[in-house]
Design a protein around this motif. Structure first.
Motif, PDB file in Angstrom:
ATOM      1  N   ALA A 180       0.851  -1.199   0.000  1.00 36.11           N
ATOM      2  CA  ALA A 180       0.000   0.000   0.000  1.00 36.11           C
ATOM      3  C   ALA A 180       0.881   1.241   0.000  1.00 36.11           C
ATOM      4  CB  ALA A 180      -0.931  -0.003   1.210  1.00 36.11           C
ATOM      5  N   LEU A 184       1.175   4.116  -2.948  1.00 38.15           N
ATOM      6  CA  LEU A 184       0.932   5.540  -2.651  1.00 38.15           C
ATOM      7  C   LEU A 184       2.148   6.383  -3.019  1.00 38.15           C
ATOM      8  CD1 LEU A 184      -0.855   5.161   0.806  1.00 38.15           C
ATOM      9  CD2 LEU A 184      -1.921   5.908  -1.332  1.00 38.15           C
ATOM     10  N   GLN A 204      -0.716  -8.606  -6.576  1.00 36.77           N
ATOM     11  CA  GLN A 204      -0.957  -7.396  -5.780  1.00 36.77           C
ATOM     12  C   GLN A 204      -2.223  -7.548  -4.944  1.00 36.77           C
ATOM     13  OE1 GLN A 204      -1.240  -3.834  -8.229  1.00 36.77           O
ATOM     14  NE2 GLN A 204      -2.705  -2.905  -6.798  1.00 36.77           N
ATOM     15  N   PHE A 207      -5.133  -2.245  -2.698  1.00 40.96           N
ATOM     16  CA  PHE A 207      -6.033  -1.606  -3.680  1.00 40.96           C
ATOM     17  C   PHE A 207      -6.474  -2.588  -4.766  1.00 40.96           C
ATOM     18  CE2 PHE A 207      -3.050   1.649  -2.029  1.00 40.96           C
ATOM     19  CZ  PHE A 207      -3.963   2.416  -1.334  1.00 40.96           C
ATOM     20  N   ASN A 208      -6.651  -3.846  -4.388  1.00 40.87           N
ATOM     21  CA  ASN A 208      -7.059  -4.874  -5.338  1.00 40.87           C
ATOM     22  C   ASN A 208      -7.985  -5.862  -4.622  1.00 40.87           C
ATOM     23  OD1 ASN A 208      -7.073  -6.143  -7.865  1.00 40.87           O
ATOM     24  ND2 ASN A 208      -5.153  -7.254  -7.508  1.00 40.87           N
ATOM     25  N   ALA A 209      -8.515  -6.831  -5.338  1.00 39.87           N
ATOM     26  CA  ALA A 209      -9.321  -7.909  -4.743  1.00 39.87           C
ATOM     27  C   ALA A 209      -8.903  -9.186  -5.463  1.00 39.87           C
ATOM     28  CB  ALA A 209     -10.807  -7.645  -4.942  1.00 39.87           C
ATOM     29  N   LEU A 250      -9.276  -9.446   0.378  1.00 42.49           N
ATOM     30  CA  LEU A 250      -9.341  -7.991   0.224  1.00 42.49           C
ATOM     31  C   LEU A 250      -8.174  -7.298   0.921  1.00 42.49           C
ATOM     32  CD1 LEU A 250     -12.985  -6.877   0.991  1.00 42.49           C
ATOM     33  CD2 LEU A 250     -12.001  -7.719  -1.137  1.00 42.49           C
ATOM     34  N   PRO A 251      -7.928  -6.046   0.545  1.00 43.42           N
ATOM     35  CA  PRO A 251      -6.930  -5.252   1.271  1.00 43.42           C
ATOM     36  C   PRO A 251      -7.478  -4.712   2.593  1.00 43.42           C
ATOM     37  CG  PRO A 251      -7.795  -4.007  -0.586  1.00 43.42           C
ATOM     38  CD  PRO A 251      -8.420  -5.360  -0.659  1.00 43.42           C
ATOM     39  N   VAL A 252      -7.804  -5.638   3.483  1.00 36.13           N
ATOM     40  CA  VAL A 252      -8.275  -5.341   4.837  1.00 36.13           C
ATOM     41  C   VAL A 252      -7.337  -6.103   5.762  1.00 36.13           C
ATOM     42  CG1 VAL A 252     -10.162  -5.790   6.462  1.00 36.13           C
ATOM     43  CG2 VAL A 252     -10.688  -5.035   4.131  1.00 36.13           C
TER      44      VAL A 252
END
Lengths: 352, 352
Positions: A180, A184, A204, A207-209, A250-252
């Motif tokens: 991330a 950025l 990646q 910011f992806n799934a 996810l990006p979590v």
């Protein structure tokens, strides 16, 4: 109720995988719950042996797990990967311990109860030394759906998951964060871990799934999806239940979410009926008020043992169809908390 | 085929909302497609008027949109919000323009065709001046499912979406990025835009998932979910189709993903049948090879006009049930590209 059991002198507990993401949460949970412990044995792979861990203010040195590590242990909480469980769980049982295993090694074994205490605590009575802790994404779903099944019958589940990277371990969390930052900062990066460390390709995640969790099976479903399908039937003791899953990373960092469609037997049930049921259900917190924009989100669920349910809607076409949104901390109810709950149930049912 | 039309001298095109996220993609698409333009009128709200925009190397000054802006315009692409469309679309039509409207203002109007050229280009012939561009999440789904419907019949769709923040505009992209940086740096932040700028409460989007896109309707579904349900039926010209949607906003900049369960009429169809069909389908790219970990992901779809489909599986319980994973760039096929495609179809069908 649990507090009443504290008169006991306590149990000899082992935590296998004590330095991992789930192992650390297990220790925190044992501490928070004031679980009666007379002796604590902290074990790990060779690689992590020698590390120091603080439990209730005392420093413990983590030792490399070996068969003889389990001498005198009464309950062993395993969370160090399937191969460690396959190698050492029976060694622990042979030495008199009850194993609560958080890996997928024994979950579908007919001789091993697969337990979510809110759903099938009674299955613990049939144990033969090993008790399996279900997959994180399965646990939160069955906690929310079992009360519905009991009240209205349940014949179909279609779930799409929104899963956090911490389910893939501490290195996956680090990968998400560093990626991330690189994105950025418009810097280069090389995916190395997700979706599956041991699989061929890595993608990646920031910011992806990624629609892959665990490796693919021959039928085109991933192992994670098959875990949700098979474990749900086993825990609910209901082989005829139709279950389908699509699992997405996810990006979590922490907190799994699930978009769930169900068909129940009773087409007269209303959204209010389901809400009333879940409001009183064990382990469930109802967060469902569209007017107030109240619904569960992973960022809010982190650190809580509960399963949060919201966005409950009746299907517009089928009177027996309902949609729900289910969120929980995958490291707690999805892993550490459910394992410690099983240990508590073993004590409560006088099985240890 | 399109290139053959270039012998024409070109059309007077207006872009309303030329400085917005979608407007910018419209201009890029018109340029990339070498759309025959004799005159270009760039319009915006009062707030953005005066800004300069480069098109094919030439600087254009964006003007505040007013009724008289549309004198002589032949095709007006609107993407400046529903209120601007409601105010000015009929003014443009009264002056002889055909309006392609990318907002939800007229989508469900019976006198307005709602068009995805791969699916219902023929509906353009019934236009009364205004043509509506569907919602982004609807477009990619119908492009992937219409070939299946035609070949095997279709009676049910249950979709859970994984939607990017760019669907909520440039400010939402900025909010995601600045929040992500704040969280990585362990700094404070205040959510101000997502899930819905004009709604009461705003929530963290970075490293989170928000199960709300657009405002809630009285039935508990969000407006975004109802758009997917109603628009799909209208575009497929199939009121009896069962459609249900759960729409979720993710920390992804661009690229919507959808986990879709369908039931078709023909239970003999195989995964290979569906794959063969989608491999040849217009606007669709099949990315479906589990062995090679090949499946669509939003990060890969950005910048492409296509709709990507993978993870095709037959349901394990219902022979007529299938699961698919559908990904597309929400600013392109979901908005700008579909609008320009409509303009191309108008030219091709000699409707302008």
């Amino acid at each position: 109720m649990w507090k009443e059991l504290l008169y006991m002198s306590g149990y000899h507990i082992a935590v296998v995988g004590a330095t991992g993401a789930v192992g650390q949460q297990m220790l925190k949970t044992l501490e928070d719950e004031n679980f009666p412990i007379s002796q604590l044995t902290l074990l790990s792979s060779e690689r992590s042996a020698g590390k120091k861990v603080i439990f209730k203010g005392e420093e413990h040195v983590v030792k490399a797990a070996a068969p003889q590590s389990f001498e005198g242990v009464q309950i062993a909480l395993f969370s160090a990967g399937g191969s460690v469980s396959k190698e050492l769980a029976s060694e622990a049982v042979n030495r008199g311990a009850i194993v609560v295993d958080n890996t997928s090694a024994f979950r579908m074994d007919k001789n091993v109860p697969l337990v979510v205490p809110e759903v099938n605590e009674h299955a613990l009575k049939e144990h033969n030394g090993i008790i399996a802790n279900p997959n994180c994404s399965t646990i939160q779903m069955v906690v929310a759906l079992e009360p519905v099944r009991k009240a209205f019958g349940l014949n179909k589940i279609i779930v799409s998951t929104y899963q956090a990277v911490s389910g893939a371990g501490a290195a996956a969390i680090e990968e998400l964060k560093s990626q991330a930052r690189a994105i950025l900062d418009e810097k280069e990066f090389t995916p190395e871990i997700l979706p599956v460390g041991s699989d061929k390709k890595h993608y990646q995640i920031a910011f992806n799934a990624i629609p892959q969790i665990d490796k693919f099976e021959e039928n085109g479903f991933t192992f994670e999806e098959m875990k949700m399908i098979n474990e749900t039937k086993k825990i609910m003791e209901y082989d005829e239940l139709h279950v389908a899953a699509t699992c997405v990373r996810l990006p979590v960092v922490t907190g799994h979410s699930e978009s769930v469609y169900i068909e129940i037997d009773n087409g007269d049930a209303t959204v209010e009926d389901i809400r009333a049921l879940l409001k009183e259900a064990p382990g469930v917190v109802l967060q469902d008020n569209p007017e107030e924009q109240l619904y569960p989100m992973p960022a809010d669920a982190v650190g809580s043992n509960d399963v949060y349910v919201g966005r409950i809607r009746k299907d517009l076409d089928r009177p027996n169809g309902f949609h729900l949104w289910i969120v929980s901390d995958n490291l707690l109810k999805g892993a550490a908390w459910n394992s410690v709950q099983i240990a508590q149930s073993l004590v409560k049912l006088q099985l240890v």
